[in-house]
Design an enzyme around this catalytic site. Structure first.
Site, PDB file in Angstrom:
ATOM      1  N   ASP A   1       0.849  -1.200   0.000  1.00  0.00           N
ATOM      2  CA  ASP A   1       0.000   0.000   0.000  1.00  0.00           C
ATOM      3  C   ASP A   1       0.881   1.244   0.000  1.00  0.00           C
ATOM      4  O   ASP A   1       2.036   1.194   0.443  1.00  0.00           O
ATOM      5  CB  ASP A   1      -0.877   0.026   1.259  1.00  0.00           C
ATOM      6  CG  ASP A   1      -1.792  -1.182   1.332  1.00  0.00           C
ATOM      7  OD1 ASP A   1      -2.108  -1.746   0.263  1.00  0.00           O
ATOM      8  OD2 ASP A   1      -2.158  -1.559   2.458  1.00  0.00           O
TER       9      ASP A   1
HETATM   10  N1  URA Z   1      -1.065  -5.969   4.102  1.00  0.00           N
HETATM   11  C1  URA Z   1      -1.605  -4.725   4.042  1.00  0.00           C
HETATM   12  O1  URA Z   1      -2.637  -4.473   4.640  1.00  0.00           O
HETATM   13  N2  URA Z   1      -0.953  -3.796   3.315  1.00  0.00           N
HETATM   14  C2  URA Z   1       0.197  -4.020   2.652  1.00  0.00           C
HETATM   15  O2  URA Z   1       0.750  -3.108   2.022  1.00  0.00           O
HETATM   16  C3  URA Z   1       0.756  -5.315   2.729  1.00  0.00           C
HETATM   17  C4  URA Z   1       0.105  -6.272   3.465  1.00  0.00           C
END
Ligand code: URA
Length: 249
Positions: free
Chosen positions: A116
């Site tokens: 993310d």
């Molecule tokens: N889980 C999440 O919630 N976000 C990420 O970026 C990676 C794993």
């Protein structure tokens, strides 16, 4: 530009213009022009011919005075900073690819999976389609380790729920952490072998906790801290490091 002399690939013999093209220096014509312009040296001597077939691995090559190690493929780790997007067409933040040298992009280097925009830490990038597939395929179950900071204090119930499985609305079966432990009052380490959308944040939410910050700290048995990369820095991975990315046999 970091150079890893230990990273050797069996590249086939090719002419210098073709070799430069494989390394991301532009079209065959542009590479021929670079050579004609005297930008390329072999063993310290400027070369202006490109007809001979050369063995890429034995070359001492420099481009514009900078040493260049020829690599058939790129295997990189980036310590992803917050507020960068992994998407190829980022919309709200700069893309992670802007943190790499432009010649790598000409080789179609891509992130392996996604983090993310606000998640930090270990991100693999490569131009090797087979490697990208092996790393991201759910069949291979490559474990990924995260450190999550929770808004409220960590409770034994949170750890128990993540270890026994939490049900997410769009998932048929509960999602279970491979392992999970408390690091301090507001931080846990969680290891997952799946890569579902926002998985850590959604698992925490399903267990009644908000994730304030998330960092990926390891992929397989390769830990980010041993690479000593500051946020935004990247490095090449050698063969031994790449072997650590897959689960132990
Ligand atoms: N889980 C999440 O919630 N976000 C990420 O970026 C990676 C794993």
């Amino acid at each position: 530009m970091p150079v890893a002399p230990d990273l050797k690939f069996p590249m086939k013999k090719m002419t210098l213009d073709k070799l430069l093209q494989t390394q991301g220096f532009g079209t065959r014509k542009a590479c021929q022009q670079m050579i004609a312009d005297g930008c390329v040296s072999l063993s310290g001597e400027v070369v202006t011919e490109y007809d001979d077939y050369l063995e890429p691995e034995s070359l001492v090559l420099s481009i514009n005075g900078q040493a260049w190690t020829c690599r058939e493929h790129l295997y990189l780790v980036l310590n992803k900073p917050a507020n960068y997007e992994c998407s190829r067409k980022p919309s709200h933040h700069p893309g992670v690819l802007t943190l790499l040298p432009p010649v790598f992009l000409a080789r179609n280097t891509q992130p392996v999976g996604r983090l993310d925009h606000d998640t930090t830490g270990m991100l693999l990038l490569s131009d090797d389609g087979g490697f990208i597939h092996r790393q991201s395929s759910p069949k291979h179950h490559v474990p990924k380790t995260y450190e999550a900071t929770t808004h409220d204090p960590v409770t034994p119930e949170l750890l128990a729920l993540l270890s026994s499985g939490v049900k997410l609305t769009d998932e048929p079966a509960p999602l279970v952490a491979l392992s999970c432990r408390q690091l301090d009052s507001h931080r846990i380490e969680i290891v997952l072998d799946q890569g579902k959308y926002h998985q850590v944040k959604r698992m925490l939410a399903a267990a009644g906790h908000h994730c304030d910050a998330l960092e990926r700290t390891a992929i397989g048995r390769l830990r980010l801290d041993v690479l000593a990369l500051k946020p935004g820095e990247w490095c090449f991975l050698d063969e031994a490091q790449r072997a650590l990315l897959m689960p132990a046999q």
